[in-house]
Design an enzyme around this catalytic site. Structure first.
Site, short mmCIF file in Angstrom:
data_model
loop_
_atom_site.label_atom_id
_atom_site.label_comp_id
_atom_site.label_asym_id
_atom_site.label_seq_id
_atom_site.Cartn_x
_atom_site.Cartn_y
_atom_site.Cartn_z
N HIS A 103 7.19 -7.31 -1.73
CA HIS A 103 7.14 -6.01 -1.02
C HIS A 103 7.01 -4.84 -2.06
O HIS A 103 7.42 -4.78 -3.10
CB HIS A 103 8.29 -5.80 -0.22
CG HIS A 103 7.81 -4.59 1.12
ND1 HIS A 103 7.82 -3.35 0.79
CD2 HIS A 103 7.42 -4.99 2.33
CE1 HIS A 103 7.23 -2.78 2.16
NE2 HIS A 103 6.92 -3.67 2.83
N HIS A 107 -1.16 -7.56 3.63
CA HIS A 107 -0.46 -6.88 4.30
C HIS A 107 -0.13 -7.55 5.82
O HIS A 107 0.45 -8.47 5.61
CB HIS A 107 -1.29 -5.52 4.70
CG HIS A 107 -0.85 -4.53 5.61
ND1 HIS A 107 0.40 -4.28 5.66
CD2 HIS A 107 -1.39 -3.20 6.26
CE1 HIS A 107 0.79 -3.25 6.44
NE2 HIS A 107 -0.52 -2.67 6.61
N ASP A 138 7.09 -10.77 7.29
CA ASP A 138 6.08 -11.86 7.54
C ASP A 138 6.70 -13.30 7.43
O ASP A 138 6.29 -14.04 7.86
CB ASP A 138 4.95 -11.61 6.99
CG ASP A 138 4.31 -10.31 7.28
OD1 ASP A 138 3.82 -9.44 6.32
OD2 ASP A 138 4.02 -10.11 8.53
C1 SDX Z 1 3.59 -6.32 4.95
O1 SDX Z 1 4.01 -1.39 2.93
C2 SDX Z 1 4.43 -2.18 3.91
O2 SDX Z 1 5.38 -1.36 4.24
C3 SDX Z 1 3.87 -3.34 4.60
C4 SDX Z 1 4.71 -3.87 5.57
C5 SDX Z 1 4.78 -3.16 6.76
O3 SDX Z 1 5.59 -3.34 7.56
O4 SDX Z 1 3.67 -2.50 6.65
O5 SDX Z 1 6.35 -4.06 5.11
C6 SDX Z 1 4.13 -5.43 6.01
O6 SDX Z 1 2.40 -5.94 4.49
C7 SDX Z 1 4.49 -6.97 4.11
C8 SDX Z 1 3.93 -7.74 3.00
C9 SDX Z 1 3.26 -8.97 3.28
N1 SDX Z 1 2.29 -9.54 2.05
C10 SDX Z 1 2.78 -10.81 1.63
O7 SDX Z 1 3.86 -11.36 1.99
C11 SDX Z 1 1.69 -11.00 0.72
C12 SDX Z 1 2.46 -11.87 -0.53
N2 SDX Z 1 2.98 -10.56 -1.14
C13 SDX Z 1 2.39 -10.13 -2.40
O8 SDX Z 1 0.99 -10.27 -2.37
C14 SDX Z 1 3.10 -8.69 -2.95
O9 SDX Z 1 4.38 -8.85 -2.99
C15 SDX Z 1 2.56 -7.47 -2.16
C16 SDX Z 1 1.49 -7.19 -2.01
C17 SDX Z 1 3.41 -7.32 -0.94
C18 SDX Z 1 3.09 -6.23 -2.80
O10 SDX Z 1 2.58 -6.18 -3.94
P1 SDX Z 1 2.96 -5.00 -5.15
O11 SDX Z 1 3.92 -4.09 -4.73
O12 SDX Z 1 1.64 -4.18 -5.55
O13 SDX Z 1 3.28 -6.08 -6.27
P2 SDX Z 1 2.62 -6.34 -7.24
O14 SDX Z 1 1.45 -7.35 -6.60
O15 SDX Z 1 2.26 -5.74 -8.47
O16 SDX Z 1 3.78 -7.56 -7.86
C19 SDX Z 1 4.70 -7.26 -8.54
C20 SDX Z 1 4.91 -8.62 -9.49
C21 SDX Z 1 3.43 -9.18 -10.04
O17 SDX Z 1 3.66 -9.80 -11.19
P3 SDX Z 1 3.39 -8.93 -12.73
O18 SDX Z 1 1.98 -8.62 -12.28
O19 SDX Z 1 4.41 -7.97 -12.40
O20 SDX Z 1 3.63 -9.87 -13.68
O21 SDX Z 1 5.32 -9.52 -8.79
C22 SDX Z 1 4.47 -10.80 -8.27
C23 SDX Z 1 2.98 -10.13 -8.92
O22 SDX Z 1 2.33 -11.17 -9.64
N3 SDX Z 1 4.54 -10.95 -7.38
C24 SDX Z 1 4.70 -12.15 -6.53
C25 SDX Z 1 4.57 -12.17 -5.23
N4 SDX Z 1 4.52 -11.00 -5.01
C26 SDX Z 1 4.68 -10.15 -6.14
N5 SDX Z 1 4.61 -13.62 -7.20
C27 SDX Z 1 4.65 -14.69 -6.50
N6 SDX Z 1 4.72 -14.59 -5.15
C28 SDX Z 1 4.46 -13.35 -4.46
N7 SDX Z 1 4.86 -13.46 -3.17
#
Ligand code: SDX
Length: 428
Positions: free
Chosen positions: A310, A269, A368
């Site tokens: 996201h 996050h 971010d």
């Molecule tokens: C913020 O919610 C908000 O609005 C948050 C925010 C705000 O303003 O409050 O926008 C701020 O928190 C932005 C996000 C910051 N986090 C990151 O940048 C960390 C990296 N991102 C991931 O951890 C992930 O994308 C999340 C946590 C942000 C979202 O995760 P989800 O929606 O639960 O999606 P997921 O983890 O299930 O991912 C879907 C797929 C997965 O693969 P499969 O299981 O479907 O095979 O995409 C892959 C994930 O492995 N994936 C990534 C990835 N993000 C998702 N693979 C590689 N690198 C990534 N960054």
């Protein structure tokens, strides 16, 4: 009102004679929702770990269309607010629902200015933290402690108390954030100045010392203001949902916001901005990017490209676009536009956006991805990045808390799918 019959979903369940009619509600825009309240009486819960498909509340504050990369604050697109508004005007909009008139804006800015100092007793509170304490650990603690100083305004059912608390939190967060930094530096705290703008004042409290003032460049101050603006609110994200859940118990707003700060800290996050810079440092050079892209795609490797992906945006995060533009402006002003970290970030973005894994999973840069590069260029240390995010997000947290508390609400209490032992007797 149209004379159409209200929309309903009909649920048929094996073994249940009559289908269950569930009301469907429509918002002003966005997906309709199905009210599943009736299911409990039928002996069922809904099941939605991570609340991927769950609307937790009604809200009028912010709307996100993830498929089209749209972010509206009280209906105004983030791109227009970033270009034409400023952070304190957005704070007023989030809290009050309408843009302020010139007089309302002047009064609001003046009110915030006159709440920027913190009680002197809090200064000794900081002394209790180790010099090596992470500033987010300090911020969690001191924001929660604010409730110990404001017994005059903790009646959450009193609109005036809620209003002054909102003003206090927006005004004091930069002061507390800068104090968290100064504590780690072993430098004396710098008092806020009422002759400076909001972002300018924050940078002054961060970088001035008793020996010399800090001249804030207008471009840097504008970039800082825009960073706060881009982080101001984002509907029901994890930290805002935490503030709502904590607030739904009747906990005071300072404690509820402290809970939100704790939730924001996680690298998935708000901690992602710090994690982006740490990731770029780990990658080290453009030549290593393909290896890390492969690590991110490997299901058995926990590595992810921080700042990418996201829960809601399955298109470019509109804030990331504005942030990228701001990044260029700041680096140009500082004469470091050939910044190697930025070059690596842009190459990482280029490669990721062309890679079929990221295309197929609709992973784009989020807010971010570029913010940390700007903050580092301004001279803000990496461990302060999430503190900056928390400072920017404060009006969103308090606007959502106020929206909930000022209307009918229930204590939040999710249920579960229990998979543990059924009843068994203690051995005799
Ligand atoms: C913020 O919610 C908000 O609005 C948050 C925010 C705000 O303003 O409050 O926008 C701020 O928190 C932005 C996000 C910051 N986090 C990151 O940048 C960390 C990296 N991102 C991931 O951890 C992930 O994308 C999340 C946590 C942000 C979202 O995760 P989800 O929606 O639960 O999606 P997921 O983890 O299930 O991912 C879907 C797929 C997965 O693969 P499969 O299981 O479907 O095979 O995409 C892959 C994930 O492995 N994936 C990534 C990835 N993000 C998702 N693979 C590689 N690198 C990534 N960054």
């Amino acid at each position: 009102m149209t004379d159409q019959a209200p929309k309903q979903a009909t649920l048929t369940i094996d073994g249940v004679d009559d289908p269950i009619e569930l009301p469907i509600y429509s918002g002003s825009v966005g997906p309709d929702v199905i009210d599943v309240g009736k299911l409990t009486a039928q002996g069922y819960f809904t099941y939605d770990p991570g609340f991927v498909s769950t609307a937790s509340c009604d809200s009028e504050i912010t709307y996100i269309d993830g498929d089209n990369g749209v972010l509206l604050h009280r209906g105004y697109p983030i791109e227009q607010l970033a270009e034409k508004s400023d952070y304190l005007e957005l704070c007023y909009l989030l809290l009050n629902g309408e843009l302020p008139t010139a007089d309302e804006s002047a009064a609001f800015v003046d009110t915030i200015k006159h709440h920027t100092m913190v009680n002197e007793q809090l200064r000794s509170f900081f002394k209790g933290f180790s010099p090596s304490a992470h500033p987010m650990a300090i911020l969690c603690g001191v924001v929660g402690a604010l409730s110990a100083f404001y017994h005059d305004s903790t009646d959450i059912d009193n609109p005036e108390h809620r209003k002054i608390t909102a003003h206090r939190l927006i005004a004091k967060m930069p002061t507390l954030a800068a104090m968290s930094y100064k504590h780690a530096q072993g430098q004396p705290f710098i008092y806020p100045r009422n002759d400076l703008g909001y972002a300018e004042n924050f940078l002054h409290m961060m970088f001035a010392t008793p020996c010399e003032d800090y001249k804030v460049s207008p471009t840097i101050a504008k970039a800082m203001d825009r960073i706060f603006l881009l982080h101001a609110d984002h509907e029901q994200n994890a930290s805002t949902s935490t503030v709502r859940l904590a607030g739904s118990t009747g906990a005071n707003p300072f404690a509820s916001v402290a809970a939100g700060i704790a939730a924001l800290w996680g690298p998935s996050h708000g901690g992602a901005n710090e994690a982006v810079l740490n990731m770029l440092d780990e990658i080290g050079s453009v030549d290593n990017i393909p290896e890390y892209i492969n690590k991110a795609k490997d299901k058995n490797d926990p590595f992810r490209i921080m700042g990418f992906g996201h829960r809601v945006y399955k298109n470019y995060d509109p804030r990331a676009k504005v942030m990228q533009q701001t990044c260029h402006e700041v680096l140009e002003e500082l004469g470091v536009e050939d910044n190697p970290v930025l070059a690596m970030a842009r190459e990482l973005e280029r490669i990721a956006l062309e890679d079929e894994y990221f295309v197929e999973k609709r992973l784009y840069p989020n807010v971010d991805f570029y913010s940390g590069i700007i903050l580092k260029a301004i001279g803000i240390p990496v461990e302060m990045f999430t503190v900056i995010f928390a400072t920017g997000r404060t009006p969103g947290w308090i606007a959502h808390w106020n929206e909930m508390i000022s209307g009918p609400y229930k204590i939040g209490r999710p249920r579960q799918l229990y998979k543990g032992y059924t009843k068994r007797d203690y051995p005799s």
